[in-house]
Design a protein around this motif. Structure first.
Motif, PDB file in Angstrom:
ATOM      1  N   ARG A 364     -11.893   4.181  10.261  1.00 38.86           N
ATOM      2  CA  ARG A 364     -11.222   5.262   9.541  1.00 38.86           C
ATOM      3  C   ARG A 364      -9.705   5.139   9.675  1.00 38.86           C
ATOM      4  O   ARG A 364      -8.964   5.463   8.730  1.00 38.86           O
ATOM      5  CB  ARG A 364     -11.706   6.605  10.086  1.00 38.86           C
ATOM      6  CG  ARG A 364     -11.079   7.822   9.413  1.00 38.86           C
ATOM      7  CD  ARG A 364     -11.410   7.882   7.942  1.00 38.86           C
ATOM      8  NE  ARG A 364     -10.731   9.005   7.294  1.00 38.86           N
ATOM      9  CZ  ARG A 364     -10.246   8.971   6.066  1.00 38.86           C
ATOM     10  NH1 ARG A 364     -10.381   7.883   5.326  1.00 38.86           N
ATOM     11  NH2 ARG A 364      -9.648  10.026   5.552  1.00 38.86           N
ATOM     12  N   SER A 365      -9.221   4.658  10.815  1.00 40.12           N
ATOM     13  CA  SER A 365      -7.778   4.447  10.992  1.00 40.12           C
ATOM     14  C   SER A 365      -7.244   3.463   9.959  1.00 40.12           C
ATOM     15  O   SER A 365      -6.173   3.667   9.378  1.00 40.12           O
ATOM     16  CB  SER A 365      -7.482   3.926  12.404  1.00 40.12           C
ATOM     17  OG  SER A 365      -7.818   4.873  13.387  1.00 40.12           O
ATOM     18  N   VAL A 366      -8.003   2.396   9.728  1.00 37.50           N
ATOM     19  CA  VAL A 366      -7.579   1.401   8.729  1.00 37.50           C
ATOM     20  C   VAL A 366      -7.524   2.041   7.348  1.00 37.50           C
ATOM     21  O   VAL A 366      -6.566   1.837   6.589  1.00 37.50           O
ATOM     22  CB  VAL A 366      -8.534   0.190   8.736  1.00 37.50           C
ATOM     23  CG1 VAL A 366      -8.098  -0.829   7.688  1.00 37.50           C
ATOM     24  CG2 VAL A 366      -8.561  -0.466  10.110  1.00 37.50           C
ATOM     25  N   GLU A 367      -8.538   2.820   7.012  1.00 37.54           N
ATOM     26  CA  GLU A 367      -8.559   3.469   5.695  1.00 37.54           C
ATOM     27  C   GLU A 367      -7.360   4.399   5.525  1.00 37.54           C
ATOM     28  O   GLU A 367      -6.715   4.422   4.465  1.00 37.54           O
ATOM     29  CB  GLU A 367      -9.854   4.261   5.535  1.00 37.54           C
ATOM     30  CG  GLU A 367     -11.107   3.396   5.483  1.00 37.54           C
ATOM     31  CD  GLU A 367     -12.377   4.227   5.517  1.00 37.54           C
ATOM     32  OE1 GLU A 367     -12.262   5.476   5.617  1.00 37.54           O
ATOM     33  OE2 GLU A 367     -13.471   3.638   5.464  1.00 37.54           O
ATOM     34  N   ILE A 368      -7.048   5.167   6.557  1.00 41.30           N
ATOM     35  CA  ILE A 368      -5.920   6.097   6.490  1.00 41.30           C
ATOM     36  C   ILE A 368      -4.614   5.332   6.316  1.00 41.30           C
ATOM     37  O   ILE A 368      -3.768   5.687   5.475  1.00 41.30           O
ATOM     38  CB  ILE A 368      -5.876   6.967   7.759  1.00 41.30           C
ATOM     39  CG1 ILE A 368      -7.053   7.951   7.757  1.00 41.30           C
ATOM     40  CG2 ILE A 368      -4.546   7.715   7.869  1.00 41.30           C
ATOM     41  CD1 ILE A 368      -7.245   8.677   9.072  1.00 41.30           C
ATOM     42  N   VAL A 369      -4.428   4.271   7.076  1.00 44.04           N
ATOM     43  CA  VAL A 369      -3.187   3.486   7.003  1.00 44.04           C
ATOM     44  C   VAL A 369      -3.049   2.831   5.638  1.00 44.04           C
ATOM     45  O   VAL A 369      -1.963   2.839   5.041  1.00 44.04           O
ATOM     46  CB  VAL A 369      -3.155   2.433   8.131  1.00 44.04           C
ATOM     47  CG1 VAL A 369      -2.026   1.430   7.907  1.00 44.04           C
ATOM     48  CG2 VAL A 369      -2.983   3.122   9.485  1.00 44.04           C
ATOM     49  N   GLU A 370      -4.129   2.269   5.123  1.00 42.82           N
ATOM     50  CA  GLU A 370      -4.043   1.616   3.816  1.00 42.82           C
ATOM     51  C   GLU A 370      -3.693   2.617   2.723  1.00 42.82           C
ATOM     52  O   GLU A 370      -2.891   2.318   1.827  1.00 42.82           O
ATOM     53  CB  GLU A 370      -5.368   0.908   3.512  1.00 42.82           C
ATOM     54  CG  GLU A 370      -5.595  -0.320   4.379  1.00 42.82           C
ATOM     55  CD  GLU A 370      -6.909  -1.022   4.113  1.00 42.82           C
ATOM     56  OE1 GLU A 370      -7.041  -2.196   4.511  1.00 42.82           O
ATOM     57  OE2 GLU A 370      -7.822  -0.391   3.529  1.00 42.82           O
ATOM     58  N   ALA A 371      -4.268   3.820   2.800  1.00 47.45           N
ATOM     59  CA  ALA A 371      -3.944   4.845   1.804  1.00 47.45           C
ATOM     60  C   ALA A 371      -2.491   5.294   1.932  1.00 47.45           C
ATOM     61  O   ALA A 371      -1.788   5.465   0.915  1.00 47.45           O
ATOM     62  CB  ALA A 371      -4.881   6.040   1.969  1.00 47.45           C
ATOM     63  N   MET A 372      -2.012   5.474   3.156  1.00 46.80           N
ATOM     64  CA  MET A 372      -0.624   5.900   3.353  1.00 46.80           C
ATOM     65  C   MET A 372       0.350   4.821   2.921  1.00 46.80           C
ATOM     66  O   MET A 372       1.417   5.104   2.340  1.00 46.80           O
ATOM     67  CB  MET A 372      -0.386   6.240   4.839  1.00 46.80           C
ATOM     68  CG  MET A 372      -1.125   7.481   5.316  1.00 46.80           C
ATOM     69  SD  MET A 372      -0.765   7.869   7.054  1.00 46.80           S
ATOM     70  CE  MET A 372       0.953   8.447   6.904  1.00 46.80           C
ATOM     71  N   LEU A 373       0.010   3.556   3.171  1.00 47.60           N
ATOM     72  CA  LEU A 373       0.883   2.456   2.777  1.00 47.60           C
ATOM     73  C   LEU A 373       0.961   2.352   1.258  1.00 47.60           C
ATOM     74  O   LEU A 373       2.050   2.144   0.691  1.00 47.60           O
ATOM     75  CB  LEU A 373       0.379   1.139   3.387  1.00 47.60           C
ATOM     76  CG  LEU A 373       1.282  -0.073   3.191  1.00 47.60           C
ATOM     77  CD1 LEU A 373       2.651   0.146   3.830  1.00 47.60           C
ATOM     78  CD2 LEU A 373       0.617  -1.325   3.785  1.00 47.60           C
ATOM     79  N   ALA A 374      -0.180   2.513   0.609  1.00 50.06           N
ATOM     80  CA  ALA A 374      -0.180   2.465  -0.865  1.00 50.06           C
ATOM     81  C   ALA A 374       0.676   3.593  -1.436  1.00 50.06           C
ATOM     82  O   ALA A 374       1.427   3.404  -2.397  1.00 50.06           O
ATOM     83  CB  ALA A 374      -1.611   2.552  -1.385  1.00 50.06           C
ATOM     84  N   GLU A 375       0.558   4.771  -0.828  1.00 55.03           N
ATOM     85  CA  GLU A 375       1.360   5.916  -1.301  1.00 55.03           C
ATOM     86  C   GLU A 375       2.836   5.672  -1.070  1.00 55.03           C
ATOM     87  O   GLU A 375       3.679   5.976  -1.938  1.00 55.03           O
ATOM     88  CB  GLU A 375       0.898   7.173  -0.576  1.00 55.03           C
ATOM     89  CG  GLU A 375       1.615   8.432  -1.026  1.00 55.03           C
ATOM     90  CD  GLU A 375       1.129   9.672  -0.309  1.00 55.03           C
ATOM     91  OE1 GLU A 375       1.771  10.727  -0.445  1.00 55.03           O
ATOM     92  OE2 GLU A 375       0.112   9.594   0.419  1.00 55.03           O
ATOM     93  N   LYS A 376       3.170   5.086   0.085  1.00 57.97           N
ATOM     94  CA  LYS A 376       4.578   4.817   0.399  1.00 57.97           C
ATOM     95  C   LYS A 376       5.168   3.823  -0.603  1.00 57.97           C
ATOM     96  O   LYS A 376       6.290   3.975  -1.072  1.00 57.97           O
ATOM     97  CB  LYS A 376       4.674   4.254   1.839  1.00 57.97           C
ATOM     98  CG  LYS A 376       6.089   3.903   2.305  1.00 57.97           C
ATOM     99  CD  LYS A 376       6.028   3.318   3.713  1.00 57.97           C
ATOM    100  CE  LYS A 376       7.392   2.872   4.208  1.00 57.97           C
ATOM    101  NZ  LYS A 376       8.287   4.001   4.504  1.00 57.97           N
ATOM    102  N   ARG A 377       4.377   2.812  -0.932  1.00 58.76           N
ATOM    103  CA  ARG A 377       4.871   1.774  -1.834  1.00 58.76           C
ATOM    104  C   ARG A 377       5.008   2.288  -3.271  1.00 58.76           C
ATOM    105  O   ARG A 377       5.836   1.814  -4.022  1.00 58.76           O
ATOM    106  CB  ARG A 377       3.957   0.556  -1.787  1.00 58.76           C
ATOM    107  CG  ARG A 377       4.117  -0.251  -0.502  1.00 58.76           C
ATOM    108  CD  ARG A 377       3.077  -1.357  -0.390  1.00 58.76           C
ATOM    109  NE  ARG A 377       3.396  -2.256   0.709  1.00 58.76           N
ATOM    110  CZ  ARG A 377       2.566  -3.185   1.161  1.00 58.76           C
ATOM    111  NH1 ARG A 377       1.347  -3.313   0.607  1.00 58.76           N
ATOM    112  NH2 ARG A 377       2.925  -3.976   2.157  1.00 58.76           N
TER     113      ARG A 377
END
Length: 378
Positions: A364-377
């Motif tokens: 779940r940590s990976v999923e959260i980070v990937e979603a936050m990174l996509a939003e940041k980009r």
């Protein structure tokens, strides 16, 4: 890039490496920067491990940091660590930077973390920056600590990965969250290894299994357990798993009770399989130990480590003892008789299973980070 310094046990590093394994399994290139003593028995999980000049606490005194040779760390040691940290950041240019525990803890290392965070913020493409914390934090000793943590979070961080289930252990049970902190929290669930597979063995079947760490951390629990075994207050045999470096303690414990009542051996790699066969478990209440017991569903007595100003394990044990099948026994009350009574109170009582989703914290940590990174980009 995950930055972690474990100062007493290896739990912080173990959790960071479990996260690293989850990221690597999803195709990420992961670099773990460790500032504690080397722990070669831990699997790096597909990550590249970078070792800073290692530090350790002087027992439970986390304000006094010792080098590998046991001497107090000096300015040169801290400068070398800061230079290596910022140098790695410059060469790796990570998409994501994770600081384990800081800024909620590791205040003795604030200078090196501040240098790292300042450098990260100044990069042409600043990384997504996250703190990673377990379920329980040592409460701040002064109100100024809360304001200091809030300032760093708002100045440098995009979020906080909380490796807990708020329905089981909410972060505010141990840390006074401010309104500004709350939107940064991302609960991941607990970071635990996959469930232990049945290995067909019978060792430990129906026994009372005791693990409590090495050196002075575990000795009071092991001694009480050995004397309890000698008294035959309970019909079960006791099995004590002692740290491999504690041969003298192991020999002394073996002499306390006959072999048919007590087995003393080094910590085993199949510990979690043993746990699944035990009638009950006795041990400290660190994050990893507590979750191993909860996952196995074994009736458990937690004797929290309370040396110095340590309160994390006591808070966790008190929260978990609200569940059936779990008892807490404070160290000041620890005797062979009180331990036998505590074990007797949980024997045969099944621990309610946790929601499987709350045990998938690494993924779940990976999923959260990937979603936050996509939003940041975007």
């Amino acid at each position: 890039m995950i930055v972690v310094t474990h100062l007493l046990g290896t739990g912080h590093l173990s959790r960071a490496l479990a996260l690293a394994e989850a990221f690597a399994g999803r195709g990420w290139s992961v670099d773990v920067v460790s500032g504690g003593r080397p722990a070669p028995h831990l699997d790096t999980g597909g990550a590249t491990l970078h070792q800073l000049p290692p530090l350790a606490s002087d027992g439970a005194d986390f304000a006094t940091l010792l080098t590998a040779d046991g001497h107090p760390a000096d300015a040169r040691t801290f400068a070398a660590r800061r230079a290596m940290l910022t140098g790695l950041l410059d060469s790796l240019r990570p998409d994501v930077l994770v600081t384990e525990l800081f800024p909620f803890g590791r205040r003795a290392l604030a200078a090196e973390f501040d240098d790292l965070l300042e450098r990260a913020r100044g990069l042409p493409a600043p990384p997504l920056t996250l703190a990673s914390v377990r379920d329980i934090l040592a409460p701040p000793s002064k109100p100024a600590r809360v304001a200091e943590t809030e300032r760093r979070l708002l100045g440098f961080y995009d979020g906080v990965l909380v490796h807990s289930d708020p329905a089981v252990v909410p972060l505010e049970d141990s840390w006074p969250l401010t309104p500004a902190m709350r939107p940064l929290l991302r609960y991941t669930g607990f970071v635990v290894p996959p469930p232990a597979l049945g290995d067909g063995g019978t060792d430990g079947q129906g026994e009372i299994l005791v693990t409590a760490g090495g050196g002075p951390v575990g000795r009071p629990v092991f001694e009480a357990a050995a004397l309890c075994a000698a008294s035959a207050a309970l019909p079960q045999r006791w099995r004590l798993l002692v740290a491999k470096g504690d041969a003298v303690l192991a020999d002394r414990l073996r002499a306390m009770a006959p072999a048919e009542r007590l087995v003393v051996e080094p910590v085993r790699p199949d510990f979690r399989a043993l746990l699944g066969r035990a009638a009950a478990s006795v041990g400290r209440c660190g994050y990893n130990t507590a979750l191993d017991c909860l996952t196995a569903g074994v009736p458990s007595v937690f004797c929290p480590f309370e040396d110095g100003k340590e309160v994390e394990q006591t808070i966790r044990a008190a929260i978990l003892a609200r569940r059936s099948g779990i008892a807490m026994l404070r160290e000041a009350a620890l005797t062979p008789d009180s331990l036998a009574g505590a074990v007797r109170s949980v024997l045969g009582v099944r621990i309610p299973p946790l929601d499987p989703a709350s045990l998938a914290g690494a993924a779940r940590s990976v999923e959260i980070v990937e979603a936050m990174l996509a939003e940041k980009r975007s």
